[in-house]
Write a protein that holds these residues in place. Structure first.
Motif, PDB file in Angstrom:
ATOM      1  N   ASP A 240       1.123  -1.079   0.286  1.00  0.00           N
ATOM      2  CA  ASP A 240      -0.289   0.052  -0.141  1.00  0.00           C
ATOM      3  C   ASP A 240       1.176   1.278  -0.154  1.00  0.00           C
ATOM      4  O   ASP A 240       0.249   2.602   0.102  1.00  0.00           O
ATOM      5  CB  ASP A 240      -1.186  -0.044   1.455  1.00  0.00           C
ATOM      6  N   VAL A 241       2.008   1.225   0.828  1.00  0.00           N
ATOM      7  CA  VAL A 241       2.770   2.504   0.588  1.00  0.00           C
ATOM      8  C   VAL A 241       2.776   2.987  -1.082  1.00  0.00           C
ATOM      9  O   VAL A 241       3.290   2.496  -1.654  1.00  0.00           O
ATOM     10  CB  VAL A 241       3.944   2.119   1.241  1.00  0.00           C
ATOM     11  N   PRO A 242       3.086   4.396  -1.281  1.00  0.00           N
ATOM     12  CA  PRO A 242       2.970   5.351  -2.135  1.00  0.00           C
ATOM     13  C   PRO A 242       4.249   5.117  -2.430  1.00  0.00           C
ATOM     14  O   PRO A 242       4.914   5.978  -1.298  1.00  0.00           O
ATOM     15  CB  PRO A 242       2.478   6.450  -2.409  1.00  0.00           C
ATOM     16  N   PRO A 243       4.753   4.688  -3.674  1.00  0.00           N
ATOM     17  CA  PRO A 243       6.306   5.017  -3.641  1.00  0.00           C
ATOM     18  C   PRO A 243       6.677   7.030  -3.885  1.00  0.00           C
ATOM     19  O   PRO A 243       7.510   6.975  -3.118  1.00  0.00           O
ATOM     20  CB  PRO A 243       6.297   4.377  -5.230  1.00  0.00           C
ATOM     21  N   GLN A 244       5.569   7.751  -4.174  1.00  0.00           N
ATOM     22  CA  GLN A 244       6.368   8.852  -3.822  1.00  0.00           C
ATOM     23  C   GLN A 244       5.587   9.302  -2.868  1.00  0.00           C
ATOM     24  O   GLN A 244       6.873  10.320  -2.982  1.00  0.00           O
ATOM     25  CB  GLN A 244       4.796   9.475  -5.333  1.00  0.00           C
ATOM     26  N   PHE A 245       5.326   8.832  -2.334  1.00  0.00           N
ATOM     27  CA  PHE A 245       5.109   9.566  -0.420  1.00  0.00           C
ATOM     28  C   PHE A 245       6.717   9.382  -0.089  1.00  0.00           C
ATOM     29  O   PHE A 245       7.277  10.048   0.564  1.00  0.00           O
ATOM     30  CB  PHE A 245       4.078   8.517  -0.153  1.00  0.00           C
ATOM     31  N   VAL A 246       7.266   7.715  -0.820  1.00  0.00           N
ATOM     32  CA  VAL A 246       8.709   8.000   0.175  1.00  0.00           C
ATOM     33  C   VAL A 246       9.781   8.969  -0.721  1.00  0.00           C
ATOM     34  O   VAL A 246      10.584   9.026  -0.002  1.00  0.00           O
ATOM     35  CB  VAL A 246       9.140   6.748   0.089  1.00  0.00           C
ATOM     36  N   MET A 247       9.387   9.005  -1.594  1.00  0.00           N
ATOM     37  CA  MET A 247      10.262   9.979  -2.489  1.00  0.00           C
ATOM     38  C   MET A 247      10.604  11.291  -2.344  1.00  0.00           C
ATOM     39  O   MET A 247      11.617  11.650  -1.965  1.00  0.00           O
ATOM     40  CB  MET A 247      10.226   9.623  -4.326  1.00  0.00           C
ATOM     41  N   ASP A 248       9.414  11.710  -1.531  1.00  0.00           N
ATOM     42  CA  ASP A 248       9.281  13.204  -1.739  1.00  0.00           C
ATOM     43  C   ASP A 248       9.324  13.514  -0.076  1.00  0.00           C
ATOM     44  O   ASP A 248       9.809  14.292   0.593  1.00  0.00           O
ATOM     45  CB  ASP A 248       7.353  12.758  -1.120  1.00  0.00           C
TER      46      ASP A 248
END
Length: 362
Positions: A212-220
């Motif tokens: 579920d973890v949005p990749p873009q969340f981690v990148m941001d």
């Protein structure tokens, strides 16, 4: 004297972060920019609650409001983005007596609970706090359900040789026999985060699970937070990415957040032992006190994590809502029911949290 609960003005984000720095209980995810990103990727409204005793700030409580039709919920942390702990934290109070601190904390929690009830009015509330918060009586007195959860912490203060000798025989053997491979381990960059998350996602899909973890969340997070707080460690062989672990660093703690998936290629040893050992050694060199393995609730994964001789640590999940609401919440969390659609048709509500971080299927 009572504690006044105020919703903090988002325009004063720098002042919020100065408060976060004054709390030894706060985590990376309590920082304003991390909170803003959590709200963005959970489609929620962020409320920054601060408790003041006269003009002195004494506690912080970030709360995320999520509404779906008539459904109203409150979370800390928000669901489905892999944040392991959040919830209320107290600012450090110097040499205050424990009795006085306990009274202050209880007044702060009671005040926040009243604020949430008045301004959000949630049918379901879900809070997950770190291991610093062990006194659950205030929540129990308020009618909440409190459930223990577990993680493992590795003590990084004991010295490198002593720590290594405390590991299991297999872990020590992997570290010893992998000396020719350690040159392929390094702290990576932004692109390596994508590689780690892609490997995790593929491993989940192999087991018919949703990551579920949005990749873009981690990148941001990597782009927005201070340098060194989000750190991808990678293992390459002949210049090709093989595996990696995404580590968070804040205060005196390293967090084994995402990754550590077993690679497709067999190197004769578990290369993740080499990654974890490199992370621990770097942590010791930087003066870190513990390595939080983020999760000890999965029996099969625990066999891997326990070989580092960690301490079992308890943290807590707090829920509030009518029993039928909580039942539907857990059905939704387990993907066993239509969830929000069911809730929209009734008087109950929920949008449960799923702890993804630390739950990697090897």
């Amino acid at each position: 004297m009572t504690i006044e609960i105020t919703e903090f003005d988002h325009r004063d984000r720098d002042e919020w972060d100065t408060y976060v720095e004054r709390s030894s209980q706060a985590s990376l995810f309590h920082q304003y920019e991390a909170l803003r990103l959590q709200a963005k990727y959970s489609n929620s409204k962020l409320h920054l609650l601060v408790g003041f005793k006269t003009e002195e700030p004494v506690g912080l409580f970030p709360v995320f409001e999520i509404r779906k039709g008539l459904v109203k919920t409150a979370f800390s942390p928000p669901p489905h983005i892999g944040v392991p702990y959040l919830g209320p934290v107290m600012l450090d109070a110097g040499n205050i007596k424990s009795r006085k601190f306990e009274r202050r904390r209880n007044q702060f929690i009671d005040g926040c609970t009243e604020w949430i009830g008045e301004h959000i009015g949630p049918n379901y509330t879900h809070v997950r706090v770190g291991d610093y918060y062990t006194d659950m009586r205030t929540f129990l007195w308020g009618g909440c359900d409190v459930s223990p959860k577990y993680t493992y912490n590795v003590d990084l203060t004991r010295g490198e040789e002593d720590l290594l000798m405390s590991f299991s025989r297999s872990a020590r053997r992997n570290i010893r026999d992998g000396r020719k491979l350690v040159s392929g381990i390094e702290e990576g960059d932004r692109d390596d985060i994508c590689s780690i998350l892609r490997l995790v996602k593929d491993r989940y899909e192999e087991q018919d699970l949703s990551f579920d973890v949005p990749p873009q969340f981690v990148m941001d997070l990597y782009d927005s937070l201070p340098a060194g707080q989000v750190r991808p460690y990678v293992f390459r062989y002949d210049g090709t990415f093989v595996s990696g672990i995404l580590v968070l660093q804040y205060g005196d703690t390293l967090y084994r957040w995402l990754g550590g998936v077993r690679p497709q290629r067999d190197f004769g040893i578990d290369v993740n032992d080499l990654l974890d050992w490199r992370i621990m050694r770097d942590g010791m060199a930087a003066g870190m006190r513990r390595y939080d393995l983020v999760g000890a609730n999965n029996r099969r994964l625990n066999r891997y994590k326990s070989k580092y001789n960690p301490e079992l640590v308890t943290f807590y999940q707090i829920e509030h809502g009518a029993l039928p609401v909580r039942t539907i919440a857990h059905l939704y969390k387990s993907r066993l029911g239509p969830g929000i659609e069911m809730l929209s048709r009734g008087n109950g509500t929920s949008l449960p949290s799923r702890l993804v971080s630390g739950f990697l299927h090897r």
